[in-house]
Design an enzyme around this catalytic site. Structure first.
Site, PDB file in Angstrom:
ATOM      1  N   HIS A   1       5.029  -5.163 -52.304  1.00  0.00           N
ATOM      2  CA  HIS A   1       4.402  -5.841 -53.443  1.00  0.00           C
ATOM      3  C   HIS A   1       2.894  -5.876 -53.220  1.00  0.00           C
ATOM      4  CE1 HIS A   1       8.373  -8.224 -54.083  1.00  0.00           C
ATOM      5  NE2 HIS A   1       8.328  -7.210 -54.914  1.00  0.00           N
TER       6      HIS A   1
ATOM      7  N   GLU B   1       8.728  -6.997 -60.899  1.00  0.00           N
ATOM      8  CA  GLU B   1       8.819  -7.858 -59.716  1.00  0.00           C
ATOM      9  C   GLU B   1       8.014  -9.145 -59.863  1.00  0.00           C
ATOM     10  OE1 GLU B   1      10.507  -6.822 -56.509  1.00  0.00           O
ATOM     11  OE2 GLU B   1      11.531  -5.625 -58.017  1.00  0.00           O
TER      12      GLU B   1
ATOM     13  N   CYS C   1       4.232 -15.589 -51.041  1.00  0.00           N
ATOM     14  CA  CYS C   1       5.541 -15.285 -51.617  1.00  0.00           C
ATOM     15  C   CYS C   1       6.267 -16.551 -52.044  1.00  0.00           C
ATOM     16  CB  CYS C   1       6.404 -14.544 -50.603  1.00  0.00           C
ATOM     17  SG  CYS C   1       5.996 -12.802 -50.390  1.00  0.00           S
TER      18      CYS C   1
END
Length: 455
Positions: free
Chosen positions: A259, A180, A378
């Site tokens: 995450h 990721e 993000c």
């Protein structure tokens, strides 16, 4: 590297532009905000302008800021690969009728969250003294699995000079190597030009004897694997002395921390984290302390101060932690942090008043992104670059006042201010998006990077 050279090394935040098809489809399992806002009407124009305004404000404050283009959406090629045929409008109409979730997936604007674009190692840490890039395979969700090929082309187009930059292949898109990107990676160091230690955080381990005994989440899937993190470290030539691999707390994943950057953020020597960030908190900190050349500054927020629900709803830990020349740090938080009393009180009474370098908190409105589960952290991919490496960049991607004005005007020309899930089948939206992206590549001077431009 001399003292003068070290001081010239800077961290550049490359933010992803919110794409023209930004919508709320609730695609991300384990992302509480994404799932809870699925089906709502989005505002792509507002989302793109909010992101640009955040970039501009940070640039005005003296931080180096870059821009990355969005993906080509809708990805009609992906629908054709899945058996839909006919003209573009026929493919969209059939997908909307027979597989609406697939249509929503190929229209996702999730590439705005460039923390997932890949993992970066600065040249000071690499054995060949080049900046290393590995695009994330994002295989844990179909809508993000569609991104890596274009991401790789974009990164190679911008960071093109082989003297300064090295690009690695995407890891195999299998569960064992689920990657990721930098959302699960933090580099801790003194000055940016000094050697650092890379903290890789994983949710599960696929191989090895310990698998049967390891703790895994029970409600939501763990996306990052230890094997993927280790493979990226090997690609970049990082040694054992430069790396720490820590397991994310499975209870945090089950609470919606899909995450690590939803529960921890680091920069320089500072690691701001929630008590529930790591399964072995003390072991992780001890290994970081042993491997870092300067003292680690851990800033721990206890569960009694900020609940997991508040942490996930506010995205306090998905804030940008920025280093200032005087040694202090600025924390850029989403507006949602002000809406949670416990979070705002913790920021004021614990972070700002605490014995740590965080001296300023800046609030930014990124609601269009937040409703899909992405905060300020993000939205950016951090790349540490020397003067020579910044000069070697291709294209017009470092933000300036002129580029900000051009991008704002571009958004206003091409973006809709209302997009419902049913609108995704509109063939005119696809045509609008292609026209916008074609103009954007000329504006950014990155060359052809999209499938429709490559033929």
């Amino acid at each position: 590297m001399s003292a003068a050279d070290i001081s010239s090394v800077r961290e550049v935040n490359f933010d992803g532009l919110v794409g023209p098809t930004h919508n709320y489809s609730g695609l991300a399992v384990g992302n509480v905000a994404s799932m809870s806002h699925g089906g709502l009407v989005s505002n792509p124009k507002e989302g793109a302008l909010q992101g640009l305004l955040k970039m501009k404000s940070l640039m005005d404050a003296g931080y180096a800021q870059g821009v990355l283009p969005p993906q080509q959406r809708p990805d009609i090629g992906a629908l054709r690969d899945l058996g839909f045929s006919g003209s573009n409008s026929e493919v969209l109409a059939r997908a909307a009728l027979e597989a609406p979730q697939l249509l929503r997936a190929v229209c996702s604007a999730s590439s705005m969250w460039t923390a997932n674009a890949g993992t970066i190692t600065p040249s000071v840490d690499a054995p060949d003294s080049r900046v290393h890039f590995t695009p994330a395979n994002l295989q844990s969700s179909f809508h993000r699995y569609l991104e890596p090929q274009t991401t790789g082309r974009v990164l190679q187009a911008i960071f093109r000079d082989e003297q300064h930059f090295a690009h690695h292949p995407v890891l195999p898109a299998t569960p064992a190597f689920s990657d990721e990107g930098a959302a699960n990676h933090t580099r801790l160091c003194g000055e940016y030009g000094e050697p650092g230690v890379h903290l890789f955080v994983y949710g599960r381990q696929t191989f090895g004897d310990v698998r049967s005994a390891q703790r895994e989440p029970k409600r939501y899937p763990a996306r990052q694997t230890l094997e993927a993190s280790q493979a990226v470290a090997r690609q970049h030539g990082l040694t054992e002395a430069q790396t720490v691999f820590a397991q994310q707390h499975p209870d945090a994943i089950d609470a919606g921390v899909f995450h690590n950057d939803v529960i921890a953020v680091g920069n320089g020597p500072v690691l701001l984290y929630h008590e529930m960030a790591f399964l072995d908190e003390e072991g992780t900190l001890d290994e970081l302390r042993a491997k870092m050349a300067i003292p680690l500054i851990p800033v721990r927020v206890p569960l009694e101060a900020v609940s997991m629900e508040d942490a996930v709803a506010s995205y306090l830990f998905n804030s940008q932690l920025l280093s200032n020349p005087d040694g202090t740090m600025t924390l850029v938080v989403p507006g949602e942090c002000q809406e949670r009393e416990a979070v705002w009180r913790t920021i004021q009474d614990y972070l700002l008043a605490g014995n740590n370098p965080i001296s300023e908190v800046v609030v930014k409105d990124v609601k269009q992104s937040m409703r899909n589960g992405g905060g300020p952290a993000c939205l950016r991919l951090r790349v540490v670059l020397t003067d020579a490496e910044r000069e070697a960049l291709t294209g017009r991607v470092l933000l300036t006042d002129a580029l900000y004005d051009d991008l704002t005007a571009w958004v206003n020309r091409h973006y809709r201010d209302r997009l419902a899930p049913d609108d995704l089948a509109d063939p005119q939206l696809a045509e609008e998006s292609l026209a916008a992206l074609d103009e954007l590549t000329r504006l950014l001077k990155v060359g052809p990077v999209y499938p429709f431009q490559l033929g």
